[in-house]
Design a protein around this motif. Structure first.
Motif, PDB file in Angstrom:
ATOM      1  N   GLU A  37       0.833  -1.203   0.000  1.00  0.00           N
ATOM      2  CA  GLU A  37       0.000   0.000   0.000  1.00  0.00           C
ATOM      3  C   GLU A  37       0.866   1.251   0.000  1.00  0.00           C
ATOM      4  OE1 GLU A  37      -3.922  -1.498   2.462  1.00  0.00           O
ATOM      5  OE2 GLU A  37      -2.521  -0.144   3.452  1.00  0.00           O
ATOM      6  N   TYR A  39       0.183   5.495   0.377  1.00  0.00           N
ATOM      7  CA  TYR A  39      -0.813   6.512   0.717  1.00  0.00           C
ATOM      8  C   TYR A  39      -0.466   7.833   0.033  1.00  0.00           C
ATOM      9  CZ  TYR A  39      -1.880   3.242   4.481  1.00  0.00           C
ATOM     10  OH  TYR A  39      -2.189   2.121   5.206  1.00  0.00           O
ATOM     11  N   PRO A  42      -0.553  10.473   3.567  1.00  0.00           N
ATOM     12  CA  PRO A  42      -0.276   9.639   4.740  1.00  0.00           C
ATOM     13  C   PRO A  42      -0.607  10.291   6.073  1.00  0.00           C
ATOM     14  CG  PRO A  42       1.757  10.319   3.668  1.00  0.00           C
ATOM     15  CD  PRO A  42       0.638  10.769   2.801  1.00  0.00           C
ATOM     16  N   LYS A  48      -6.984   8.531   3.086  1.00  0.00           N
ATOM     17  CA  LYS A  48      -5.548   8.632   2.850  1.00  0.00           C
ATOM     18  C   LYS A  48      -5.178   8.518   1.377  1.00  0.00           C
ATOM     19  CE  LYS A  48      -4.052   6.930   7.332  1.00  0.00           C
ATOM     20  NZ  LYS A  48      -3.129   7.968   7.750  1.00  0.00           N
ATOM     21  N   THR A  50      -5.439   5.654  -0.543  1.00  0.00           N
ATOM     22  CA  THR A  50      -4.686   4.408  -0.571  1.00  0.00           C
ATOM     23  C   THR A  50      -4.677   3.787  -1.959  1.00  0.00           C
ATOM     24  OG1 THR A  50      -5.353   3.991   1.709  1.00  0.00           O
ATOM     25  CG2 THR A  50      -4.467   2.126   0.476  1.00  0.00           C
ATOM     26  N   GLN A  51      -3.488   3.487  -2.445  1.00  0.00           N
ATOM     27  CA  GLN A  51      -3.312   2.709  -3.672  1.00  0.00           C
ATOM     28  C   GLN A  51      -2.736   1.359  -3.254  1.00  0.00           C
ATOM     29  OE1 GLN A  51      -4.127   3.353  -6.844  1.00  0.00           O
ATOM     30  NE2 GLN A  51      -5.023   5.288  -6.191  1.00  0.00           N
ATOM     31  N   GLN A  52      -3.363   0.300  -3.708  1.00  0.00           N
ATOM     32  CA  GLN A  52      -2.909  -1.036  -3.341  1.00  0.00           C
ATOM     33  C   GLN A  52      -2.444  -1.798  -4.570  1.00  0.00           C
ATOM     34  OE1 GLN A  52      -6.213  -2.928  -1.365  1.00  0.00           O
ATOM     35  NE2 GLN A  52      -5.556  -2.140   0.611  1.00  0.00           N
ATOM     36  N   SER A  83       2.039  12.047  -3.110  1.00  0.00           N
ATOM     37  CA  SER A  83       2.268  12.259  -1.681  1.00  0.00           C
ATOM     38  C   SER A  83       3.463  13.184  -1.474  1.00  0.00           C
ATOM     39  CB  SER A  83       2.491  10.934  -0.955  1.00  0.00           C
ATOM     40  OG  SER A  83       3.768  10.405  -1.193  1.00  0.00           O
TER      41      SER A  83
END
Length: 89
Positions: A37, A39, A42, A48, A50-52, A83
């Motif tokens: 993951e 963020y 963050p 957040k 989130t990229q998974q 980010s």
């Protein structure tokens, strides 16, 4: 993933591609693949960004050496770049 499909450790061509790595620590669902993951935000309490990425492996059938890869590295890199642009580290 590497293109030569030989083991980085022993040089064998006995490579098993696209091995799915399961995370059994939760034990709730059968389809719990190991994920990475990133963020975008963050420091946020919620949302957040989130990229998974599901993790897959190539394993040498001769010596057992395994290499892990993310299925969507471009999306993870883009989230990381966002980010950094937002001032998070």
């Amino acid at each position: 993933m590497r293109n030569d499909h030989s083991c980085a450790r022993c040089g064998s061509d006995q490579i098993i591609p696209d091995v799915h790595i399961k995370d059994r620590s939760q034990g709730l669902l059968d389809d719990e693949s190991l994920t990475a993951e990133v963020y975008e935000h963050p420091g946020a309490m919620l949302f957040k960004g989130t990229q998974q990425a599901r993790r897959i492996a190539e394993i040498c059938g001769r010596c057992g050496y395994a290499e892990l890869y993310a299925e969507n590295p471009e999306e993870l890199w883009a989230a990381y770049q966002r980010s950094r642009r937002d001032g998070a580290t």
